[in-house]
Design an enzyme around this catalytic site. Structure first.
Site, PDB file in Angstrom:
ATOM      1  N   CYS A   1       0.839  -1.193   0.000  1.00  0.00           N
ATOM      2  CA  CYS A   1       0.000   0.000   0.000  1.00  0.00           C
ATOM      3  C   CYS A   1       0.878   1.248   0.000  1.00  0.00           C
ATOM      4  CB  CYS A   1      -0.896  -0.033   1.237  1.00  0.00           C
ATOM      5  SG  CYS A   1      -1.649   1.538   1.665  1.00  0.00           S
ATOM      6  N   GLU A   2       0.595   2.177  -0.903  1.00  0.00           N
ATOM      7  CA  GLU A   2       1.419   3.372  -0.995  1.00  0.00           C
ATOM      8  C   GLU A   2       1.161   4.351   0.150  1.00  0.00           C
ATOM      9  OE1 GLU A   2      -1.129   6.245  -4.008  1.00  0.00           O
ATOM     10  OE2 GLU A   2       0.247   4.781  -4.874  1.00  0.00           O
TER      11      GLU A   2
ATOM     12  N   CYS B   1      -2.772  -2.992   6.206  1.00  0.00           N
ATOM     13  CA  CYS B   1      -2.947  -1.682   6.830  1.00  0.00           C
ATOM     14  C   CYS B   1      -4.337  -1.563   7.447  1.00  0.00           C
ATOM     15  CB  CYS B   1      -2.712  -0.561   5.819  1.00  0.00           C
ATOM     16  SG  CYS B   1      -3.782  -0.614   4.379  1.00  0.00           S
TER      17      CYS B   1
ATOM     18  N   HIS C   1      -5.713  -6.317   2.997  1.00  0.00           N
ATOM     19  CA  HIS C   1      -4.778  -5.215   3.233  1.00  0.00           C
ATOM     20  C   HIS C   1      -4.363  -5.199   4.701  1.00  0.00           C
ATOM     21  CE1 HIS C   1      -5.460  -2.863  -0.615  1.00  0.00           C
ATOM     22  NE2 HIS C   1      -6.376  -3.815  -0.679  1.00  0.00           N
TER      23      HIS C   1
END
Length: 216
Positions: free
Chosen positions: A106-107, A177, A175
């Site tokens: 994830c950026e 995050c 994800h």
């Protein structure tokens, strides 16, 4: 591959920048020594002793891992699709490769997200090797990404290089995050899709695509 030295092949002219070249860095790439120093800083920021025996070689290992995890910055997506085959014996249906595993980062938090990619396209007169679709997924995955952007990039590459009658791309991913921090909801999946051509215009094609994905 150094992005600024990427060779643009004649057949790649007219393609979107993210399809025909590797990403161009906005600043000179730091040296390996600078990268390892940055890791030592992060170890200290986390509260550990960067000179402790157990983490003494961690900066080297992290930089080695980054070279592998982010190799997509040195790869050209169009190169994955540059060899096609015309001997299809009149095949006139879509080609589906499903359950392609991928992992990306994830950026926003630089934390991993991982899952499966499902890709279908309806060829015009040529097909591409099946392993090339998996390679295309990996090229885009091994960069800092959002799942939405990655889905659109894969589809655009197929549309522009193969010029098929239709493209369908679906990614489903977990994800970290979201599952390891913040709301901390492990097992939550995010699904993104992109449909064009026959998959967008013909409801029956879309139903067939979804049915084959779910094994019906």
């Amino acid at each position: 591959m150094d992005a600024k030295n990427t060779v643009i092949k004649p057949w790649q002219q007219g393609l979107s920048d993210h399809v025909r070249t590797a990403p161009a860095a906005s600043a000179p790439r730091p040296s390996r020594e600078e990268a390892e120093a940055a890791v030592r800083t992060l170890i200290a920021y986390a509260g550990d002793d960067a000179t402790r025996e157990g983490v003494l070689d961690t900066p080297k290992r992290v930089v080695d891992a980054y070279d592998e995890l982010f190799q997509g910055y040195r790869e050209v997506p169009a190169d994955s699709l540059d060899r096609t085959f015309s001997e299809t014996s009149g095949y006139n249906d879509f080609v589906l490769v499903k359950d392609i595993p991928f992992n990306s980062h994830c950026e926003h938090h630089m934390m991993p997200f991982f899952g499966l990619a499902h890709i279908a396209y309806k060829p015009t007169d040529r097909v591409v090797g099946l392993s090339k679709l998996a390679r295309l997924v990996d090229t885009y995955a091994k960069r800092l990404q959002t799942q939405e952007n990655m889905t659109a990039q894969i589809a655009t590459a197929l549309e522009e290089v193969m010029k098929p009658k239709g493209v369908a791309v679906m990614l489903e991913a977990e994800h970290t995050c979201m599952t390891m921090r913040g709301v901390a909801k492990p097992g939550s999946l995010t699904m993104t899709t992109h449909f064009s051509g026959t998959f967008r215009d013909d409801p029956n094609e879309l139903v067939r695509f979804m049915s084959l994905l779910r094994g019906k």
